[in-house]
Design a protein around this motif. Structure first.
Motif, PDB file in Angstrom:
ATOM      1  N   LEU A  52       0.814  -1.212   0.000  1.00 44.43           N
ATOM      2  CA  LEU A  52       0.000   0.000   0.000  1.00 44.43           C
ATOM      3  C   LEU A  52       0.848   1.263   0.000  1.00 44.43           C
ATOM      4  CD1 LEU A  52      -2.817  -1.028   2.518  1.00 44.43           C
ATOM      5  CD2 LEU A  52      -2.922  -0.989   0.010  1.00 44.43           C
ATOM      6  N   GLU A  53       1.906   1.259   0.793  1.00 42.56           N
ATOM      7  CA  GLU A  53       2.750   2.457   0.914  1.00 42.56           C
ATOM      8  C   GLU A  53       3.333   2.884  -0.423  1.00 42.56           C
ATOM      9  OE1 GLU A  53       5.704   4.041   4.300  1.00 42.56           O
ATOM     10  OE2 GLU A  53       6.213   2.080   3.467  1.00 42.56           O
ATOM     11  N   ALA A  54       3.639   1.918  -1.274  1.00 41.00           N
ATOM     12  CA  ALA A  54       4.199   2.225  -2.592  1.00 41.00           C
ATOM     13  C   ALA A  54       3.166   2.826  -3.538  1.00 41.00           C
ATOM     14  CB  ALA A  54       4.788   0.948  -3.204  1.00 41.00           C
ATOM     15  N   GLN A  55       1.872   2.766  -3.162  1.00 39.48           N
ATOM     16  CA  GLN A  55       0.817   3.186  -4.078  1.00 39.48           C
ATOM     17  C   GLN A  55      -0.049   4.345  -3.602  1.00 39.48           C
ATOM     18  OE1 GLN A  55      -1.309  -0.291  -5.926  1.00 39.48           O
ATOM     19  NE2 GLN A  55      -0.206  -1.382  -4.311  1.00 39.48           N
ATOM     20  N   VAL A  56      -0.164   4.566  -2.291  1.00 46.16           N
ATOM     21  CA  VAL A  56      -1.089   5.604  -1.822  1.00 46.16           C
ATOM     22  C   VAL A  56      -0.576   6.989  -2.197  1.00 46.16           C
ATOM     23  CG1 VAL A  56      -2.010   4.240   0.097  1.00 46.16           C
ATOM     24  CG2 VAL A  56      -0.109   5.803   0.500  1.00 46.16           C
ATOM     25  N   GLU A  57      -1.518   7.906  -2.341  1.00 48.03           N
ATOM     26  CA  GLU A  57      -1.167   9.295  -2.614  1.00 48.03           C
ATOM     27  C   GLU A  57      -0.363   9.843  -1.432  1.00 48.03           C
ATOM     28  OE1 GLU A  57      -2.007  10.739  -5.512  1.00 48.03           O
ATOM     29  OE2 GLU A  57      -3.156   9.009  -6.204  1.00 48.03           O
ATOM     30  N   THR A  58       0.505  10.822  -1.677  1.00 48.18           N
ATOM     31  CA  THR A  58       1.430  11.316  -0.654  1.00 48.18           C
ATOM     32  C   THR A  58       0.749  11.948   0.551  1.00 48.18           C
ATOM     33  OG1 THR A  58       1.658  13.397  -1.854  1.00 48.18           O
ATOM     34  CG2 THR A  58       3.315  11.694  -2.278  1.00 48.18           C
ATOM     35  N   GLU A  59      -0.489  12.396   0.403  1.00 49.20           N
ATOM     36  CA  GLU A  59      -1.161  13.016   1.550  1.00 49.20           C
ATOM     37  C   GLU A  59      -1.743  11.990   2.528  1.00 49.20           C
ATOM     38  OE1 GLU A  59      -4.177  13.090  -1.852  1.00 49.20           O
ATOM     39  OE2 GLU A  59      -2.080  13.584  -1.671  1.00 49.20           O
ATOM     40  N   TRP A  60      -1.503  10.705   2.273  1.00 50.74           N
ATOM     41  CA  TRP A  60      -2.001   9.637   3.137  1.00 50.74           C
ATOM     42  C   TRP A  60      -0.850   8.949   3.854  1.00 50.74           C
ATOM     43  CZ3 TRP A  60      -7.084   9.287   4.006  1.00 50.74           C
ATOM     44  CH2 TRP A  60      -7.926   9.932   3.093  1.00 50.74           C
ATOM     45  N   GLY A  61      -1.129   8.471   5.068  1.00 48.89           N
ATOM     46  CA  GLY A  61      -0.133   7.760   5.862  1.00 48.89           C
ATOM     47  C   GLY A  61      -0.778   6.566   6.553  1.00 48.89           C
ATOM     48  N   PHE A  62      -0.034   5.952   7.470  1.00 44.96           N
ATOM     49  CA  PHE A  62      -0.468   4.701   8.084  1.00 44.96           C
ATOM     50  C   PHE A  62      -0.349   4.738   9.604  1.00 44.96           C
ATOM     51  CE2 PHE A  62       1.054   3.869   3.861  1.00 44.96           C
ATOM     52  CZ  PHE A  62       0.123   2.988   3.346  1.00 44.96           C
ATOM     53  N   ILE A  63      -1.288   4.057  10.255  1.00 50.09           N
ATOM     54  CA  ILE A  63      -1.162   3.753  11.675  1.00 50.09           C
ATOM     55  C   ILE A  63      -1.358   2.245  11.816  1.00 50.09           C
ATOM     56  CG2 ILE A  63      -1.865   6.018  12.550  1.00 50.09           C
ATOM     57  CD1 ILE A  63      -4.667   4.824  13.113  1.00 50.09           C
ATOM     58  N   SER A  64      -0.741   1.693  12.841  1.00 49.99           N
ATOM     59  CA  SER A  64      -0.851   0.263  13.096  1.00 49.99           C
ATOM     60  C   SER A  64      -0.894   0.031  14.595  1.00 49.99           C
ATOM     61  CB  SER A  64       0.347  -0.470  12.477  1.00 49.99           C
ATOM     62  OG  SER A  64       0.273  -1.852  12.724  1.00 49.99           O
ATOM     63  N   ASP A  65      -1.881  -0.753  15.040  1.00 51.52           N
ATOM     64  CA  ASP A  65      -2.051  -1.076  16.461  1.00 51.52           C
ATOM     65  C   ASP A  65      -2.129   0.169  17.338  1.00 51.52           C
ATOM     66  OD1 ASP A  65      -2.329  -3.796  16.177  1.00 51.52           O
ATOM     67  OD2 ASP A  65      -0.190  -4.186  16.334  1.00 51.52           O
ATOM     68  N   VAL A  66      -2.733   1.222  16.821  1.00 48.73           N
ATOM     69  CA  VAL A  66      -2.960   2.456  17.571  1.00 48.73           C
ATOM     70  C   VAL A  66      -4.446   2.525  17.890  1.00 48.73           C
ATOM     71  CG1 VAL A  66      -2.846   4.977  17.475  1.00 48.73           C
ATOM     72  CG2 VAL A  66      -1.024   3.618  16.458  1.00 48.73           C
ATOM     73  N   ALA A  67      -4.787   2.989  19.076  1.00 49.66           N
ATOM     74  CA  ALA A  67      -6.176   3.016  19.525  1.00 49.66           C
ATOM     75  C   ALA A  67      -7.064   3.879  18.634  1.00 49.66           C
ATOM     76  CB  ALA A  67      -6.242   3.529  20.960  1.00 49.66           C
ATOM     77  N   VAL A  68      -8.239   3.348  18.347  1.00 48.92           N
ATOM     78  CA  VAL A  68      -9.284   4.073  17.629  1.00 48.92           C
ATOM     79  C   VAL A  68     -10.572   3.865  18.434  1.00 48.92           C
ATOM     80  CG1 VAL A  68     -10.556   4.348  15.472  1.00 48.92           C
ATOM     81  CG2 VAL A  68      -8.137   3.689  15.411  1.00 48.92           C
ATOM     82  N   PRO A  69     -10.895   4.804  19.337  1.00 46.18           N
ATOM     83  CA  PRO A  69     -12.111   4.681  20.142  1.00 46.18           C
ATOM     84  C   PRO A  69     -13.355   4.881  19.285  1.00 46.18           C
ATOM     85  CG  PRO A  69     -10.558   6.239  21.129  1.00 46.18           C
ATOM     86  CD  PRO A  69     -10.081   5.948  19.749  1.00 46.18           C
ATOM     87  N   PHE A  70     -14.310   3.948  19.405  1.00 44.23           N
ATOM     88  CA  PHE A  70     -15.560   4.029  18.658  1.00 44.23           C
ATOM     89  C   PHE A  70     -16.714   4.486  19.531  1.00 44.23           C
ATOM     90  CE2 PHE A  70     -13.170   2.034  15.471  1.00 44.23           C
ATOM     91  CZ  PHE A  70     -13.881   2.094  14.290  1.00 44.23           C
TER      92      PHE A  70
END
Length: 188
Positions: A52-70
């Motif tokens: 994904l990192e090789a393809q997403v537009e530059t204004e996008w990034g990644f998080i992994s195993d970081v809290a997302v309260p719903f």
């Protein structure tokens, strides 16, 4: 959910982070869920992230195993999520689900119901456009899109070994599943 409720949930998870090495913790439907992490889990996340990192537009990034309260009962820690790079650069310990363009979960034996049922509904209700479930036990990826109040209305099952495309706000993403690991005990 108020800020103090979010802080309380997050602080519960934060206290557990170092106590149980080799386990991933989330709050799902008000219950603490701990899933053992195996090498195929981490390898799948790494390979998908790299694709994904090789393809997403530059204004996008990644998080992994970081809290997302719903809500009061659910604080997920997605295996991988694509959010705006401006938000990633803030280096927070929790992010809102409204930021997520695409979310990835990798199935473990103890997360089957969470990944296929609970998160399907929760992610869709919050309007997350794309949800990908990578399953090294069933040797497949389930792509979900078109979120609605009862879950995703669009669903494809792609057997490992094939390439599929996701047309997302982060770009047109081609995902080759041929190199993804499978559990040696899974059915071929």
């Amino acid at each position: 959910m108020t800020v103090s409720e979010i802080d309380r949930l997050h602080s519960q998870l934060s206290r557990l982070e170092g106590m149980f090495p080799g386990y991933r913790s989330e709050i799902v439907e008000g219950a603490l869920m701990m899933s053992p992490v195996k090498p195929h889990h981490a390898q799948t996340i790494r390979l998908v992230w790299n694709l994904l990192e090789a393809q997403v537009e530059t204004e996008w990034g990644f998080i992994s195993d970081v809290a997302v309260p719903f809500d009061d009962a659910n604080e997920f820690c997605p295996d991988l999520a694509v959010i705006p790079e401006a938000e990633v650069s803030k280096n927070l310990s929790a992010y809102g689900p409204e930021l997520i363009e695409l979310v990835v979960e990798v199935v473990s034996p103890s997360s089957v119901r969470n990944d296929y049922e609970i998160k399907d509904t929760a992610y869709a209700r919050r309007g997350i456009p794309h949800y990908l479930i990578f399953d090294p036990y069933r040797r497949q990826c389930v792509t979900l899109w078109n979120p609605g109040p009862d879950g995703y209305r669009g669903r494809d099952v792609i057997p490992y070994g094939k390439t599929f495309t996701v047309d997302s706000g982060a770009g047109r993403l081609a995902i080759d599943t041929s190199r993804l690991p499978v559990d040696p005990r899974s059915e071929a």
